[in-house]
Design an enzyme around this catalytic site. Sequence first.
Site, short mmCIF file in Angstrom:
data_model
loop_
_atom_site.label_atom_id
_atom_site.label_comp_id
_atom_site.label_asym_id
_atom_site.label_seq_id
_atom_site.Cartn_x
_atom_site.Cartn_y
_atom_site.Cartn_z
N PHE A 1 3.16 4.36 -2.55
CA PHE A 1 2.87 5.35 -3.61
C PHE A 1 2.74 4.69 -4.99
O PHE A 1 1.97 5.13 -5.83
CB PHE A 1 3.97 6.43 -3.63
CG PHE A 1 3.80 7.41 -4.74
CD1 PHE A 1 2.70 8.28 -4.77
CD2 PHE A 1 4.72 7.47 -5.77
CE1 PHE A 1 2.54 9.19 -5.81
CE2 PHE A 1 4.56 8.39 -6.82
CZ PHE A 1 3.47 9.25 -6.83
N HIS B 1 1.43 1.78 -5.61
CA HIS B 1 0.05 1.28 -5.68
C HIS B 1 -0.90 2.44 -5.98
O HIS B 1 -1.79 2.33 -6.84
CB HIS B 1 -0.32 0.58 -4.37
CG HIS B 1 -1.79 0.27 -4.23
ND1 HIS B 1 -2.46 -0.62 -5.05
CD2 HIS B 1 -2.74 0.76 -3.36
CE1 HIS B 1 -3.74 -0.66 -4.71
NE2 HIS B 1 -3.94 0.16 -3.69
N HIS C 1 0.83 -1.22 0.00
CA HIS C 1 0.00 0.00 0.00
C HIS C 1 0.86 1.27 0.00
O HIS C 1 0.74 2.13 0.87
CB HIS C 1 -0.97 -0.01 1.18
CG HIS C 1 -2.03 -1.06 1.06
ND1 HIS C 1 -1.96 -2.29 1.68
CD2 HIS C 1 -3.19 -1.06 0.36
CE1 HIS C 1 -3.03 -3.00 1.38
NE2 HIS C 1 -3.80 -2.29 0.58
#
Length: 324
Positions: free
Chosen positions: A75, A77, A73
Amino acid sequence: PCCRSSLQVTEEVREHLKTPIFDNWQWEEAEMLVLLQVMFTDLDFLTALHIELDVLQNFLFEVYCHYNSIPFHNFRHCFCVTQMMYGLIWLTDLRSKLSKLDLFTMLASALCHDLDHPGYNNVYQINAKTDLALRYNDISPLENHHCAVAFGILSKPECNILKNLTREQYKQIRGAMIKCILATDMARHNEILNKFKTIQPVFDFTNKDHKEVLMKIMVKVSDISNEVRPMAVAEPWLDCLLQEFFNQSDTEKLKGLPVTPFMDRDKVSKPSCQTSFIRFVLLPLFTELIKLFPCLEQHILEPVRHALEYYSDMERASKEDKRT
Ligand SMILES: Nc1nc2c(ncn2[C@@H]2O[C@@H]3COP(=O)(O)O[C@H]3[C@H]2O)c(=O)[nH]1
Ligand SMILES: [Zn+2]
């Protein structure tokens, strides 16, 4: 972090950016920031919402700073989810069906949807009684936090890309972004998909409620769209996801908290986790969306069917290995 201007992004890259086959792994973080700027520019948001370029750049940089360096989770993503939303907008020709404000809401929601994700999911937050769970009374603590961080960034004048909107426009975008980001809590997946199923046969782009559900669905689809991408792009993402899952279940074991079964390294494997996710989550969701946009079948359904075959084969092979 970078001074490359969006002007230096070639026409070829700009076109590529509008498709799900775009390969994020070829780009560094500073370059992804420039590509995000291109997305906002090419959808004509700067003109439509009177956004100044330096304010957009400050905003994007702050968003970048508020993603954590965690396995999944992060940047990158955020970039992928935003890029998929951008691609879906072009592929479905949504520009002819929704307003600029609606399209902006969807792209901005994708961008902000996992801000400051700590790498441990809602179940963990609640079981470990974290500050987030306490603050949000166990109600989608992460998604509430992502959204609050987003509007915290926007509260700084130098980052406020909404500052030139009317009070009414601001209210509309804020309300819709909150709904879209809160809709990414997978605990609400069936609730939202079922709502979409009931309106899909009579879908009306001028109906406010219908539009709202579609926007949530589009953000949700983008959020879980890794398997839509070419295998070479998608597979590393699964490794990242499992790394974050295993990290959580290891922590749960260490702290004596209930262990989330689908994150337990003793119970899940790459193929088993992917075949069930594709069968029970991706295929039902994507099938419903292509009823509204048949042109998406080749772009999102076909690659996912192919991925299901790939991981089914891998699952069979590993079972045969165990027998011999
Ligand atoms: N098994 C599996 N789960 C996924 C995949 N992509 C997204 N998810 C799950 O879907 C969830 C979407 O919301 P979260 O970001 O909380 O966490 C994500 C993961 O739990 C995938 O490719 N495989
Ligand atoms: Zn996400």
